[in-house]
Design a protein around this motif. Structure first.
Motif, PDB file in Angstrom:
ATOM      1  N   PRO A   1       0.830  -1.209   0.000  1.00  0.00           N
ATOM      2  CA  PRO A   1       0.000   0.000   0.000  1.00  0.00           C
ATOM      3  C   PRO A   1       0.864   1.258   0.000  1.00  0.00           C
ATOM      4  CG  PRO A   1      -0.633  -1.510   1.769  1.00  0.00           C
ATOM      5  CD  PRO A   1       0.670  -2.002   1.205  1.00  0.00           C
ATOM      6  N   PRO A   2       0.320   2.384  -0.378  1.00  0.00           N
ATOM      7  CA  PRO A   2      -1.059   2.525  -0.842  1.00  0.00           C
ATOM      8  C   PRO A   2      -1.166   2.184  -2.331  1.00  0.00           C
ATOM      9  CG  PRO A   2      -0.029   4.667  -0.768  1.00  0.00           C
ATOM     10  CD  PRO A   2       0.989   3.673  -0.258  1.00  0.00           C
TER      11      PRO A   2
ATOM     12  N   GLU B   1      -5.183   1.104   2.053  1.00  0.00           N
ATOM     13  CA  GLU B   1      -4.161   1.477   3.029  1.00  0.00           C
ATOM     14  C   GLU B   1      -3.588   0.287   3.777  1.00  0.00           C
ATOM     15  OE1 GLU B   1      -5.827   4.568   5.449  1.00  0.00           O
ATOM     16  OE2 GLU B   1      -5.966   5.928   3.744  1.00  0.00           O
TER      17      GLU B   1
END
Length: 122
Positions: free
Chosen positions: A14-15, A106
Protein backbone atom coordinates in the motif's frame (compact mmCIF):
# COMPACT_ATOMS: atom_id res chain seq x y z
CA UNK A 1 -15.50 -13.69 -19.91
CA UNK A 2 -12.18 -15.43 -19.77
CA UNK A 3 -11.41 -18.00 -17.12
CA UNK A 4 -10.13 -16.48 -13.91
CA UNK A 5 -8.11 -18.31 -11.30
CA UNK A 6 -10.14 -19.26 -8.27
CA UNK A 7 -8.00 -17.09 -6.03
CA UNK A 8 -8.08 -13.44 -5.07
CA UNK A 9 -5.53 -10.97 -6.34
CA UNK A 10 -2.50 -11.08 -4.04
CA UNK A 11 -1.88 -8.17 -1.70
CA UNK A 12 0.38 -5.37 -2.87
CA UNK A 13 2.42 -2.79 -1.03
CA UNK A 14 0.00 0.00 0.00
CA UNK A 15 -1.06 2.52 -0.84
CA UNK A 16 -2.73 1.56 -4.10
CA UNK A 17 -6.23 1.90 -5.49
CA UNK A 18 -9.23 -0.35 -5.96
CA UNK A 19 -11.87 0.47 -8.55
CA UNK A 20 -15.03 -1.43 -7.64
CA UNK A 21 -17.57 -1.84 -10.45
CA UNK A 22 -20.88 -3.39 -9.37
CA UNK A 23 -23.53 -4.06 -11.98
CA UNK A 24 -26.78 -5.73 -12.94
CA UNK A 25 -26.82 -6.92 -16.54
CA UNK A 26 -29.59 -6.90 -19.11
CA UNK A 27 -30.76 -10.21 -20.58
CA UNK A 28 -28.68 -11.86 -23.28
CA UNK A 29 -25.02 -11.60 -24.22
CA UNK A 30 -25.26 -9.24 -27.20
CA UNK A 31 -21.47 -9.31 -27.64
CA UNK A 32 -20.77 -8.64 -23.96
CA UNK A 33 -18.51 -11.67 -23.38
CA UNK A 34 -16.24 -10.91 -26.31
CA UNK A 35 -15.95 -7.26 -25.31
CA UNK A 36 -15.29 -8.14 -21.66
CA UNK A 37 -12.48 -10.47 -22.74
CA UNK A 38 -10.98 -7.70 -24.86
CA UNK A 39 -11.18 -5.21 -21.96
CA UNK A 40 -9.36 -7.70 -19.72
CA UNK A 41 -6.57 -7.93 -22.31
CA UNK A 42 -6.34 -4.15 -22.71
CA UNK A 43 -6.29 -3.26 -19.02
CA UNK A 44 -3.31 -5.55 -18.50
CA UNK A 45 -1.33 -3.27 -20.82
CA UNK A 46 -1.79 -0.28 -18.49
CA UNK A 47 1.38 0.47 -16.49
CA UNK A 48 0.34 0.30 -12.85
CA UNK A 49 -2.47 -2.25 -13.32
CA UNK A 50 -2.07 -4.79 -10.51
CA UNK A 51 -4.84 -7.31 -11.14
CA UNK A 52 -8.57 -7.92 -11.13
CA UNK A 53 -11.12 -9.93 -9.15
CA UNK A 54 -14.48 -10.77 -10.75
CA UNK A 55 -17.55 -12.41 -9.20
CA UNK A 56 -21.24 -12.75 -10.02
CA UNK A 57 -23.99 -13.72 -7.60
CA UNK A 58 -26.75 -16.17 -8.57
CA UNK A 59 -29.16 -13.24 -8.34
CA UNK A 60 -27.29 -11.36 -11.07
CA UNK A 61 -25.13 -8.84 -9.22
CA UNK A 62 -21.69 -8.60 -10.84
CA UNK A 63 -18.67 -7.28 -8.96
CA UNK A 64 -15.38 -6.46 -10.64
CA UNK A 65 -12.53 -4.98 -8.64
CA UNK A 66 -9.55 -3.63 -10.54
CA UNK A 67 -6.41 -2.80 -8.59
CA UNK A 68 -4.11 0.01 -9.72
CA UNK A 69 -0.82 1.34 -8.36
CA UNK A 70 -1.93 4.99 -8.55
CA UNK A 71 -4.55 7.40 -9.84
CA UNK A 72 -2.55 8.03 -13.02
CA UNK A 73 -2.98 4.37 -13.98
CA UNK A 74 -6.75 4.66 -13.41
CA UNK A 75 -6.87 7.81 -15.55
CA UNK A 76 -4.92 6.08 -18.30
CA UNK A 77 -7.37 3.15 -18.27
CA UNK A 78 -10.35 5.52 -18.40
CA UNK A 79 -8.83 7.21 -21.48
CA UNK A 80 -8.40 4.03 -23.58
CA UNK A 81 -10.67 4.54 -26.60
CA UNK A 82 -11.86 0.92 -26.77
CA UNK A 83 -12.71 1.08 -23.06
CA UNK A 84 -14.69 4.29 -23.58
CA UNK A 85 -16.58 2.66 -26.47
CA UNK A 86 -17.35 -0.38 -24.28
CA UNK A 87 -18.65 1.94 -21.54
CA UNK A 88 -21.02 3.59 -24.02
CA UNK A 89 -22.24 0.26 -25.30
CA UNK A 90 -22.67 -0.93 -21.72
CA UNK A 91 -25.00 1.96 -20.93
CA UNK A 92 -26.90 1.43 -24.19
CA UNK A 93 -27.17 -2.39 -24.16
CA UNK A 94 -25.60 -4.41 -21.36
CA UNK A 95 -26.44 -2.89 -17.99
CA UNK A 96 -29.67 -2.24 -16.15
CA UNK A 97 -27.64 -0.33 -13.58
CA UNK A 98 -24.11 -0.03 -12.25
CA UNK A 99 -22.05 1.84 -9.68
CA UNK A 100 -18.34 2.64 -9.56
CA UNK A 101 -16.42 3.17 -6.33
CA UNK A 102 -12.76 4.21 -6.23
CA UNK A 103 -10.95 3.57 -2.95
CA UNK A 104 -7.41 4.02 -1.68
CA UNK A 105 -6.10 0.79 -0.14
CA UNK A 106 -4.16 1.48 3.03
CA UNK A 107 -3.78 -2.07 4.33
CA UNK A 108 -3.52 -5.34 2.44
CA UNK A 109 -2.98 -8.92 3.61
CA UNK A 110 -3.89 -12.49 2.70
CA UNK A 111 -4.49 -15.96 4.05
CA UNK A 112 -4.07 -19.30 2.33
CA UNK A 113 -4.74 -22.62 4.04
CA UNK A 114 -1.57 -24.63 4.48
CA UNK A 115 0.69 -21.57 4.34
CA UNK A 116 2.01 -19.29 7.03
CA UNK A 117 -0.34 -16.45 7.87
CA UNK A 118 0.65 -13.19 6.26
CA UNK A 119 -0.65 -10.36 8.39
CA UNK A 120 -0.07 -8.02 5.57
CA UNK A 121 1.90 -5.21 4.29
CA UNK A 122 1.16 -2.07 6.28
Amino acid sequence: MSDHPVAPVAPHEPPYYAVVFTSVRTDGDNGYGETADRMEELVQEIPGFLGMDIARTPGGLGVTVGYFRDEDAIKEWRAVLDHRAAQSRGRAEWYERYAVHVAKVERSYAFERGHAVDEGVE
